[in-house]
Motif scaffolding. Sequence first.
Motif, PDB file in Angstrom:
ATOM      1  N   ASN A   1      24.126 -25.824 -38.972  1.00 36.39           N
ATOM      2  CA  ASN A   1      25.183 -26.754 -39.348  1.00 36.39           C
ATOM      3  C   ASN A   1      24.615 -27.785 -40.311  1.00 36.39           C
ATOM      4  O   ASN A   1      23.481 -28.252 -40.142  1.00 36.39           O
TER       5      ASN A   1
ATOM      6  N   ASP B   1      22.759 -14.164 -43.343  1.00 35.68           N
ATOM      7  CA  ASP B   1      23.335 -15.458 -42.963  1.00 35.68           C
ATOM      8  C   ASP B   1      24.848 -15.263 -42.946  1.00 35.68           C
ATOM      9  O   ASP B   1      25.460 -15.050 -43.995  1.00 35.68           O
ATOM     10  N   ALA B   2      25.452 -15.336 -41.768  1.00 36.52           N
ATOM     11  CA  ALA B   2      26.849 -14.927 -41.623  1.00 36.52           C
ATOM     12  C   ALA B   2      27.776 -16.089 -41.343  1.00 36.52           C
ATOM     13  O   ALA B   2      27.425 -17.029 -40.627  1.00 36.52           O
ATOM     14  N   SER B   3      28.980 -15.990 -41.880  1.00 42.64           N
ATOM     15  CA  SER B   3      30.056 -16.892 -41.480  1.00 42.64           C
ATOM     16  C   SER B   3      30.581 -16.455 -40.119  1.00 42.64           C
ATOM     17  O   SER B   3      30.253 -15.365 -39.618  1.00 42.64           O
ATOM     18  N   ASP B   4      31.408 -17.270 -39.513  1.00 47.34           N
ATOM     19  CA  ASP B   4      31.987 -16.916 -38.219  1.00 47.34           C
ATOM     20  C   ASP B   4      32.813 -15.634 -38.317  1.00 47.34           C
ATOM     21  O   ASP B   4      32.841 -14.824 -37.388  1.00 47.34           O
TER      22      ASP B   4
ATOM     23  N   ILE C   1      19.053 -22.832 -44.929  1.00 48.86           N
ATOM     24  CA  ILE C   1      19.095 -21.442 -44.477  1.00 48.86           C
ATOM     25  C   ILE C   1      17.860 -20.671 -44.956  1.00 48.86           C
ATOM     26  O   ILE C   1      17.381 -19.775 -44.251  1.00 48.86           O
TER      27      ILE C   1
ATOM     28  N   ILE D   1      32.704 -23.383 -49.126  1.00 52.34           N
ATOM     29  CA  ILE D   1      32.152 -22.504 -50.161  1.00 52.34           C
ATOM     30  C   ILE D   1      32.657 -22.914 -51.542  1.00 52.34           C
ATOM     31  O   ILE D   1      31.912 -22.919 -52.530  1.00 52.34           O
TER      32      ILE D   1
ATOM     33  N   PHE E   1      31.526 -26.304 -41.749  1.00 54.79           N
ATOM     34  CA  PHE E   1      31.172 -24.894 -41.918  1.00 54.79           C
ATOM     35  C   PHE E   1      29.933 -24.560 -41.095  1.00 54.79           C
ATOM     36  O   PHE E   1      28.942 -25.289 -41.119  1.00 54.79           O
ATOM     37  N   THR E   2      29.991 -23.460 -40.351  1.00 55.06           N
ATOM     38  CA  THR E   2      28.857 -22.998 -39.565  1.00 55.06           C
ATOM     39  C   THR E   2      28.353 -21.673 -40.123  1.00 55.06           C
ATOM     40  O   THR E   2      29.138 -20.778 -40.408  1.00 55.06           O
ATOM     41  N   CYS E   3      27.044 -21.572 -40.261  1.00 55.77           N
ATOM     42  CA  CYS E   3      26.404 -20.347 -40.728  1.00 55.77           C
ATOM     43  C   CYS E   3      25.436 -19.891 -39.646  1.00 55.77           C
ATOM     44  O   CYS E   3      24.622 -20.689 -39.167  1.00 55.77           O
ATOM     45  N   THR E   4      25.532 -18.646 -39.241  1.00 59.58           N
ATOM     46  CA  THR E   4      24.647 -18.124 -38.208  1.00 59.58           C
ATOM     47  C   THR E   4      23.768 -17.018 -38.777  1.00 59.58           C
ATOM     48  O   THR E   4      24.289 -16.008 -39.254  1.00 59.58           O
TER      49      THR E   4
END
Length: 225
Positions: free
Chosen positions: A205, A184-187, A129, A40, A211-214
């Motif tokens: 990814n 859009d969420a961080s872990d 995203i 970030i 960094f992973t965004c879900t």
Amino acid sequence: MSNLPPRITHTPKLVLIEATKDDVVDIREAFYGGFTDPFILKLFPNIAAQHKWWDDANLDAITQKPKSERYLIMKDMAPEAGPGGKVTGYAKWQCPTGDNPSLHEFYPRFPPWSGEGDSDLCDRFFGTIHAARDEYFEKKGEPQHYYLDMLAVMPEYRKLGIGGTMTEWGCKLADEHGKWAYIDASDMGGPVYARYGFVPLDPINIPGETFTCTPYARAPKGKTA
């Protein structure tokens, strides 16, 4: 040395209010207090020129889009928090107004990049995203939806329900209007959203980044994701 975040030593008096133009500096400070991941900070370096970019962007949204760009702040009004209270976190909800039924009602999400961060990475990350969000709602045939654009909580105020309260605020509005909600969420943020009915989608990814965004989607009451 402990890696645990600092904790407040007093009992907070938490109040949820909508932000005004006078809160843009506190909002930016909450952003950098809540988002410390190196990825970030590669996008948005914690430096003065980038601070101005954030302040200008948030000021424009608050003053020019008061119905569709809703900023919440949670303030600690306990005496120990200082005169006027302390902003402990903030959230930005994109809320459809009904004036524009397009899927792209809220684009562009950001003004042109400041040039202080990695602009190419910003384009790739946010482009990816945004494309995932568009594809999801195009398949659903649901262009109007609530979008939790940002949520950050200062480290010393975590685990007090602040993020959940600001999430629930938008979910209630979405239910009232029969609309979907999306984030859009961080872990770290994922478990909070799951408690409020959000269902995880395919993780995102960026090649070369850790960094992973879900994305998470939440159906309004009476519907299923």
